[in-house]
Design an enzyme around this catalytic site. Structure first.
Site, mmCIF file in Angstrom:
data_model
loop_
_atom_site.group_PDB
_atom_site.id
_atom_site.type_symbol
_atom_site.label_atom_id
_atom_site.label_comp_id
_atom_site.label_asym_id
_atom_site.label_seq_id
_atom_site.Cartn_x
_atom_site.Cartn_y
_atom_site.Cartn_z
ATOM 1 N N LYS A 280 0.690 -1.220 -0.079
ATOM 2 C CA LYS A 280 -0.045 -0.050 -0.173
ATOM 3 C C LYS A 280 1.013 1.274 0.059
ATOM 4 C CE LYS A 280 -3.428 2.203 2.957
ATOM 5 N NZ LYS A 280 -4.677 2.276 3.979
ATOM 6 N N GLU A 284 -3.512 7.101 1.665
ATOM 7 C CA GLU A 284 -3.849 7.200 3.252
ATOM 8 C C GLU A 284 -2.506 7.341 3.968
ATOM 9 O OE1 GLU A 284 -6.622 3.883 4.161
ATOM 10 O OE2 GLU A 284 -8.361 5.156 3.249
ATOM 11 N N ARG A 317 -1.158 -2.173 -4.464
ATOM 12 C CA ARG A 317 -2.680 -2.007 -4.423
ATOM 13 C C ARG A 317 -3.112 -0.745 -5.064
ATOM 14 N NH1 ARG A 317 -4.826 -1.209 0.881
ATOM 15 N NH2 ARG A 317 -6.513 -2.229 0.577
ATOM 16 N N ARG A 334 -13.663 11.083 -5.616
ATOM 17 C CA ARG A 334 -12.772 10.045 -5.068
ATOM 18 C C ARG A 334 -12.999 8.593 -6.135
ATOM 19 N NH1 ARG A 334 -12.581 7.351 1.010
ATOM 20 N NH2 ARG A 334 -11.954 5.141 0.514
ATOM 21 N N ASP A 363 -14.842 1.921 -1.535
ATOM 22 C CA ASP A 363 -14.281 1.276 -0.405
ATOM 23 C C ASP A 363 -15.427 0.350 0.295
ATOM 24 O OD1 ASP A 363 -12.587 0.390 1.513
ATOM 25 O OD2 ASP A 363 -12.635 2.380 2.613
ATOM 26 N N GLU A 391 -16.057 -4.731 7.900
ATOM 27 C CA GLU A 391 -16.025 -3.263 8.178
ATOM 28 C C GLU A 391 -17.387 -2.421 7.985
ATOM 29 O OE1 GLU A 391 -12.794 -1.205 6.327
ATOM 30 O OE2 GLU A 391 -13.099 0.536 7.344
ATOM 31 N N TRP A 539 -12.493 12.853 3.430
ATOM 32 C CA TRP A 539 -12.116 11.779 2.859
ATOM 33 C C TRP A 539 -12.762 11.489 1.458
ATOM 34 C CZ3 TRP A 539 -8.958 8.813 5.075
ATOM 35 C CH2 TRP A 539 -8.304 9.009 6.495
HETATM 36 O O1 GCW Z 1 -11.414 0.701 4.086
HETATM 37 C C1 GCW Z 1 -10.315 1.319 4.437
HETATM 38 C C2 GCW Z 1 -10.037 1.044 5.983
HETATM 39 C C3 GCW Z 1 -8.818 1.170 6.361
HETATM 40 C C4 GCW Z 1 -7.786 0.314 5.534
HETATM 41 C C5 GCW Z 1 -8.107 0.812 4.022
HETATM 42 C C6 GCW Z 1 -7.511 -0.029 3.091
HETATM 43 C C7 GCW Z 1 -6.025 -1.061 5.911
HETATM 44 O O2 GCW Z 1 -10.789 1.902 6.580
HETATM 45 O O3 GCW Z 1 -8.766 0.569 7.569
HETATM 46 O O4 GCW Z 1 -6.356 0.195 5.876
HETATM 47 O O5 GCW Z 1 -9.320 0.845 3.882
HETATM 48 O O6 GCW Z 1 -7.682 -0.732 2.297
HETATM 49 O O7 GCW Z 1 -6.114 0.178 2.774
#
Ligand code: GCW
Length: 678
Positions: A280, A284, A317, A334, A363, A391, A539
């Site tokens: 990654k 973020e 990723r 986004r 996401d 999640e 975000w």
């Molecule tokens: O969905 C988001 C999550 C993060 C996660 C990120 C990702 C591991 O809230 O916790 O980090 O995606 O996929 O990198």
């Protein structure tokens, strides 16, 4: 879980199961695992341990037997039969079951294939299916992977089932038997790769690449290896700097390249079959090549060169977007980000790089369209990333069986090369003739006694493995199979569990954020309703509800232009209000609350109705489960019941918050006059 070891009452051990003969090198650990698993399953089922007969190339044993063998090691007649059965199977992991006389043979080209075949036979045994029936099975995806978001301190990012199975207090520290059982579970559903640490790599995990941690990691790799599972590590792109070795992590700096080469060499000294790196980067706040004015291709290829001599892969990723957006700017989007970053680099990645793409462009929401990167990238290896851990889908407090959602993703036709260009064909690499491909799921397990916190969440792990092996499977059938393996074969129990699972994703969607608009969750932990939790944040996950309407205009005509990332006819389907499917309406369009859906209802009435219906669905699940009292062991029965009762309260909370929010926005009453709080 689904590898129950209760005796199969009322059944006598069928004669061939009393003997086992293994054709292959006895020093081959995976082959021994296959034999051991089968032996264990037969003993558990019938209380009788199969006798292990010595293989002989020219004489069959007198008594009927089960054979497991690698094709070249088989006695002549069987060898020909096996080779023929496996003719069309392209994968090394393929197996066939053939029957000769009264005997049953599991045959494969590799030990891993035999292991999958052995588990297939075990599944048949537990499901009461005919053991002799010939079959051949070859996995659809070469890489069938789990991504653990486990941290060295023992916590799990987005984990809802306890602490890590691998780490405690900053150390590699695990219960060998538990991890071996975990490996058994994974192998039984065909998983062959595992990334053991979080893609957010913190200071301690950064040191996993050093001599301080590699011996411990190698011990984990040893356990997984016996089950045909290759180990991967998530790495920190800034490792050379963070470990104090270099002043830079610039991927085009020769010292950096040499540093990673040395790191790879070191890892392979400890773990000769190491899978590679999961990365990654520039996402973020994680470091990446952007810091040095380089791009993803520069970063990924540099790592790929370090791993290539050892046969390792870089899984890079695509979850890259600006997480410092301005909510005031309605033109930025986004959803566009991954495509905008990666499509210009298509064709520039080395052959041992895969781009791992989340199924949707945002996401892991309860409803999203498929990411247009599938079909957007044509000359790059890709991999589909799904989130098994719940999640955004109830955090394993609510039951939400995700296989029906995943199935829609896999079956989705991108039309990238005309009709039939499904995500399943793209992810495996077949559509564009790529050398690598596969599916990864973010793991939903921890050290909780039932692995997944909610017993019914085990079905998601099970279904992930089964679909990664064979995306043509029917989610309802997978649910049925899982229920029977897990709870026994009483027809009513199996039917009820299946029905609850199949009702659960629609129910969760019904009582949470409506019509594909997403989020509306509490910031940070992402659980529970909060319609404006992310509305004025950085975000990039907005819904733009005002007093007239709601939704994100992502059209080319008047919006962000995201629809333009799809191929025709998908692009037009989403672009136009008249053709956009209801369930994704608010993902693609901003509409008034009075807009009429294809269903005939207005948007606002749909919101009210689905939120009441969703709660009713949970009430039904509770009643259905209660009827199983006495027919499921009390521990698992009570645990699930408690979770369902909790889910009811949570669904009510969602219903009331969402309905009230919209009622207050638009002032339009429910046409059925139900209670909506003013
Ligand atoms: O969905 C988001 C999550 C993060 C996660 C990120 C990702 C591991 O809230 O916790 O980090 O995606 O996929 O990198």
């Amino acid at each position: 879980a689904w590898l129950q070891e209760t005796p199969l009452r009322g059944l006598a051990c069928p004669p061939p199961l009393r003997a086992l003969v293994v054709f292959g090198s006895p020093s081959e650990p995976v082959l021994e695992t296959a034999a051991a698993e089968w032996t264990r399953a037969v003993q558990a089922a019938f209380g009788e341990r199969p006798v292990r007969l010595q293989p002989s190339l020219d004489a069959y044993p007198d008594a009927p037997f089960v054979a497991m063998g690698l094709v070249p090691e088989l006695p002549l007649g069987l060898r020909e039969l096996a080779a023929k059965a496996l003719e069309a199977a392209v994968s090394d992991d393929a197996y066939a079951i053939v029957s000769t006389g009264g005997n049953i043979a599991v045959v494969a080209h590799t030990p891993a294939g035999l292991l999958y075949g052995a588990f297939h036979l075990i599944r048949r045994l537990r499901l009461g299916q005919p053991l002799h029936e010939p079959c051949v099975s070859s996995p659809h995806n070469a890489l069938r992977m789990l991504d653990h978001w486990d941290n060295a301190d023992g916590t799990i990012e987005r984990g809802y089932a306890g602490q890590s199975l691998f780490y405690r207090g900053g150390q590699i520290d695990f219960d060998e038997r538990r991890v071996a059982d975990y490996a058994r579970l994974l192998a039984s559903i065909g998983i062959n790769a595992i990334a053991i640490n979080n893609v957010n790599v913190h200071p301690i995990e950064t040191r996993f690449l050093t001599e301080a941690y590699l011996p411990g990691i190698a011990r984990l790799a040893d356990i997984f290896r016996r089950y045909g599972i290759r180990l991967f590590l998530s790495i920190n792109f800034a490792s050379p700097v963070d470990l104090g070795d270099l002043p830079t992590a610039d991927p085009l700096d020769a010292r950096v390249e040499a540093w990673w080469r040395a790191a790879a060499d070191r890892i392979y000294r400890h773990i000769p079959d190491f899978g590679g790196f999961l990365v990654k980067a520039d996402s973020e706040f994680r470091p990446g090549p952007f810091t040095y004015g380089r791009d993803h291709k520069d970063g990924a290829n540099m790592l790929a060169r370090a791993l290539a001599p050892h046969g390792g892969l870089v899984i890079w990723r695509a979850f890259v977007y600006n997480c410092l957006m301005d909510w005031r700017d309605r033109r930025s989007d986004r959803a566009r980000a991954a495509y905008d970053h990666f499509v210009p680099l298509d064709g520039l990645f080395l052959d041992n790089v895969l781009i791992q793409i989340k199924h949707g462009p945002i996401d892991f929401q309860v409803r999203e369209p498929v990411s247009p990167l599938f079909g957007g990238l044509r000359s790059t290896n890709v991999m589909l990333e799904l989130q098994i851990t719940q999640e955004y889908t109830g955090q394993q407090r609510d039951v939400c069986y995700l296989a029906p959602m995943w199935k829609q993703v896999l079956d989705f036709d991108t039309h990238a090369r005309g009709e039939g260009s499904t995500v399943a064909e793209i992810a495996r690499g077949a559509l564009f003739g790529r050398p690598h491909g596969g599916m990864a799921g973010v793991a939903n397990v921890g050290d909780s006694p039932n692995w997944t916190g909610h017993s019914l969440a085990q079905a998601n792990l099970y279904a992930f493995g089964r679909l990664a092996w064979d995306p043509s499977l029917d989610p309802a059938e997978i649910a049925r199979e899982w229920a029977q393996l897990t709870y026994g074969d009483e027809a009513d129990v199996v039917r009820t569990v299946e029905a609850i699972l199949m009702a659960s994703w629609p129910a969760y969607e019904a009582y949470t954020a409506p019509l594909g608009v997403g989020f509306m969750v509490n910031p940070g932990h992402h659980d529970g309703p909060n319609p404006e939790g992310y509305e004025y944040s950085k975000w990039g996950t907005y819904h733009y509800a005002d007093w007239r309407g709601i939704g994100v205009d992502r059209t080319m005509a008047t919006g962000t232009g995201f629809t333009g990332q799809y191929h025709e006819p998908v692009r037009s389907l989403y672009e136009h209000l008249e053709t956009c499917p209801d369930e994704l309406l608010l993902f693609f369009h901003h509409v008034p609350y009075t807009h009429a859906l294809h269903s005939g209802k207005t948007v606002i009435q749909h919101i009210y109705d689905t939120h009441f219906d969703g709660v009713e669905a949970v009430a039904w699940m509770i009643e259905a489960w209660r009827r199983l009292a006495g027919r499921i062991d009390p521990v698992r029965f009570e645990r699930v019941l408690a979770r369902l009762l909790d889910q009811y309260d949570r669904a009510v909370e969602w219903r009331d918050v969402i309905n009230t929010y919209f009622y207050r926005k638009c002032g339009i009453p429910d046409d059925r006059g139900r209670l909506i709080y003013p």
